[in-house]
Design an enzyme around this catalytic site. Structure first.
Site, mmCIF file in Angstrom:
data_model
loop_
_atom_site.group_PDB
_atom_site.id
_atom_site.type_symbol
_atom_site.label_atom_id
_atom_site.label_comp_id
_atom_site.label_asym_id
_atom_site.label_seq_id
_atom_site.Cartn_x
_atom_site.Cartn_y
_atom_site.Cartn_z
ATOM 1 N N GLY A 71 0.838 -1.200 0.000
ATOM 2 C CA GLY A 71 0.000 0.000 0.000
ATOM 3 C C GLY A 71 0.864 1.238 0.000
ATOM 4 O O GLY A 71 1.645 1.471 -0.912
ATOM 5 N N ALA A 96 2.593 4.815 -2.966
ATOM 6 C CA ALA A 96 2.688 4.225 -4.308
ATOM 7 C C ALA A 96 1.513 3.304 -4.594
ATOM 8 O O ALA A 96 0.884 3.385 -5.662
ATOM 9 C CB ALA A 96 4.009 3.473 -4.453
ATOM 10 N N GLU A 116 7.017 13.899 1.949
ATOM 11 C CA GLU A 116 5.958 14.835 2.306
ATOM 12 C C GLU A 116 5.948 16.091 1.442
ATOM 13 O O GLU A 116 5.237 17.032 1.727
ATOM 14 C CB GLU A 116 6.089 15.211 3.780
ATOM 15 C CG GLU A 116 5.918 13.998 4.695
ATOM 16 C CD GLU A 116 5.847 14.375 6.159
ATOM 17 O OE1 GLU A 116 6.652 15.227 6.565
ATOM 18 O OE2 GLU A 116 5.009 13.812 6.864
ATOM 19 N N LYS A 146 3.151 24.820 -1.587
ATOM 20 C CA LYS A 146 4.596 24.905 -1.817
ATOM 21 C C LYS A 146 4.852 25.627 -3.134
ATOM 22 O O LYS A 146 4.321 25.235 -4.180
ATOM 23 C CB LYS A 146 5.196 23.492 -1.864
ATOM 24 C CG LYS A 146 6.676 23.456 -2.223
ATOM 25 C CD LYS A 146 7.183 22.026 -2.347
ATOM 26 C CE LYS A 146 8.611 21.987 -2.841
ATOM 27 N NZ LYS A 146 9.107 20.607 -3.028
ATOM 28 N N GLU A 164 14.963 17.263 -4.500
ATOM 29 C CA GLU A 164 14.048 18.090 -5.292
ATOM 30 C C GLU A 164 12.618 17.537 -5.287
ATOM 31 O O GLU A 164 11.817 17.830 -6.178
ATOM 32 C CB GLU A 164 14.569 18.239 -6.728
ATOM 33 C CG GLU A 164 15.732 19.214 -6.875
ATOM 34 C CD GLU A 164 15.299 20.676 -6.895
ATOM 35 O OE1 GLU A 164 14.078 20.935 -6.921
ATOM 36 O OE2 GLU A 164 16.186 21.560 -6.898
ATOM 37 N N ILE A 179 7.282 11.291 -5.161
ATOM 38 C CA ILE A 179 5.853 11.103 -5.436
ATOM 39 C C ILE A 179 5.566 11.368 -6.910
ATOM 40 O O ILE A 179 4.751 10.676 -7.526
ATOM 41 C CB ILE A 179 5.016 11.995 -4.506
ATOM 42 C CG1 ILE A 179 5.149 11.512 -3.047
ATOM 43 C CG2 ILE A 179 3.549 11.982 -4.916
ATOM 44 C CD1 ILE A 179 4.441 12.381 -2.026
#
Length: 496
Positions: A13, A16, A49, A78, A335, A339
């Site tokens: 889980g 990803a 995160e 962000k 960088e 994700i």
């Protein structure tokens, strides 16, 4: 009876696994039988995160309501990354999202800025980035048209739970249990997963989201791993969350230290902190102590140590198995691309999805794209380390280290004429390369001749107009914390 649906089995889980599940059921649900296997007894790394603007696009693809997502994951916005002490102690530059200045079809903006610098005016490059100015002023807003290019800081564990809440009602079957065996067919393809207790889960396509263990793609299929640690020797990270002590800033902080760097990622309810280092240059105890000494506020638990090797799987798609996330490889989090790499891989899988057992052509295309993008990101990360004036052995060794030919060519191009480019599967834009090259002290010997033809008064006026336009936009933006409080305040109270 109708034709049996194509069976997709997701092993693991976390971010990803649930990104894959939510996207597949959203766009191919009627054609697929999707099962996700995970064990509550197995923890996830869950330090990813921070995202980049492609997350916004991916969420649109999934039909995600932004306000609900922000509330459920305690997220903040962000606008880029503040790089502190990277060139030398006390130095700072900002890598913003969005565009910088205004480029012409034949000439990018950094050339005009460099010509202004040569003539003694023009200010800082960041003066021409709305995202930089908004970030440093702690301002933010969304809107139509979108005033800012942005991404998110999010709670990775809450994010996986949020995506699960979308995927299960849409038809994804979650099976709780630990995988004890991976069955292979005579062909070598994966046939089924066997769980504790003997439950067998057969499938046609398997997605490996088992983290660094890479249970399917590596332990079973022996795909092979391409080690990049000779270019990027950082191999450890401590992560800890702390009580929030200040309003959340709309940017990530990446702060260099003697043997690597540390991150600071503000969420609505807490601060995420991490300490990335190379174990050849710093001991575990020293790294842990340095992290805790730098944490603002009270740490909410003992720091967790994550061991990693930078590199990529030789094939992200092997036989009938696609590896996502940490199972496919790892490029250190500098960088915030982890994700993104999951999301873009799932997007490519959706674009080139097999209907039957023959997957070789799809796999070949998928692997070529994955490799090209991963190598591009690798080069961009190495750039931050290669070009520096820090005195410590870690940094001096990096400066002396040979880099990939692809990066050496980019550095030479920028040194000779301030030229940068983006092509094909390249993730980072021209403005990103220019920001980091200049921020890390790469000084071009020359630039494009076009700006030299502009009279000084005209160039001064054009740059002043750009700055004035940014100032006018900035004046209309509310504070970041105020905007979040109105738009999508989290359910979890601060410092919970």
């Amino acid at each position: 009876m109708g034709e049996q649906k194509f069976r997709v089995v997701i092993a693991g889980g976390g971010t990803a696994g649930w990104v894959a599940a939510a996207a597949l059921v959203r766009h191919l649900g009627p054609n697929l039988d999707i099962t996700l296997v995970e064990s509550d007894a197995i923890g996830t790394v869950g330090v990813g995160e921070s995202t980049i603007p492609t997350a916004w696009t991916f969420h649109k693809l999934l039909g995600i309501n932004e306000q609900v997502f922000l509330r459920e994951t305690n997220a903040t916005f962000k606008l880029g990354i503040s790089f502190e002490n990277w060139l030398r102690d006390g130095d700072r530059y900002f890598h913003p999202f969005g565009s910088i200045g205004r480029a012409l079809p034949l000439c990018d903006f950094q050339h005009f800025w460099l010509e202004a610098q040569r003539r003694g005016f023009g200010g800082a490059l960041g003066d021409y980035s709305l995202e930089t100015q908004a970030a440093l002023s702690q301002k933010f807003a969304t809107g139509d048209p979108m005033p800012l290019a942005y991404a998110y800081h999010l709670d990775a564990t809450a994010y996986a739970a949020f995506l699960r809440g979308l995927a299960e009602p849409a038809g994804v079957r979650r099976v709780e249990g630990r995988i004890t065996e991976v069955e292979q067919a005579e062909s070598g393809d994966i046939a089924a997963l066997v769980l504790e207790g003997g439950l067998r889960i057969p499938g046609d396509l398997f997605i490996d989201c088992t983290g660094f263990r890479a249970l399917l793609i590596e332990e079973t299929l022996k795909t092979g791993f391409e080690d990049w640690s000779h270019w990027l020797p950082t191999n450890r990270a401590f992560a800890v969350q702390s009580e929030t002590t200040e309003a959340p800033a709309p940017y990530t902080r990446a702060i260099a230290h003697g043997a690597g760097w540390r991150w600071r990622i503000p969420l609505q309810h807490r601060m995420g902190n991490g300490f990335v280092y190379a174990s050849d240059y710093l001991s575990e105890d020293e790294a842990r102590a340095q992290l805790l000494a730098a944490v603002p506020g009270r740490a909410l638990f003992d720091p967790r140590l994550i061991r990693f090797t930078t590199g990529m799987r030789k094939q992200a798609w092997n036989r009938n198995c696609v590896a996502l996330g940490l199972a496919s490889g790892f490029i250190e989090p500098l960088e915030s691309t982890s994700i993104h790499l999951v999301m873009i891989a799932v997007t490519r899988l959706l674009q080139n999805f097999p209907r039957h057992g023959d997957m070789a052509s799809f796999a070949k295309r998928f692997n070529a794209q994955s490799r090209a993008e991963s190598e591009h990101i690798r080069d961009f990360i190495i750039l931050h380390y290669k070009c520096n004036d820090r005195p410590e052995p870690f940094w001096r060794d990096h400066a002396a280290r040979t880099v990939p030919d692809s990066l050496a060519a980019r550095i030479a191009l920028f040194e000779e004429g301030a030229a940068a480019y983006q092509e094909g599967t390249d993730l980072f834009r021209i403005d990103s390369w220019a920001s980091v090259m200049l921020g890390q002290g790469v000084r071009p010997r020359d630039h494009h001749p076009m700006p030299t033809q502009i009279p000084t008064a005209d160039l001064e006026r054009a740059l002043a107009d750009l700055r004035a336009g940014i100032a006018a936009q900035l004046a209309k933006l509310p504070g970041h914390a105020d905007f979040i409080a109105r738009y999508a305040a989290a359910k979890v109270p601060a410092a919970a």
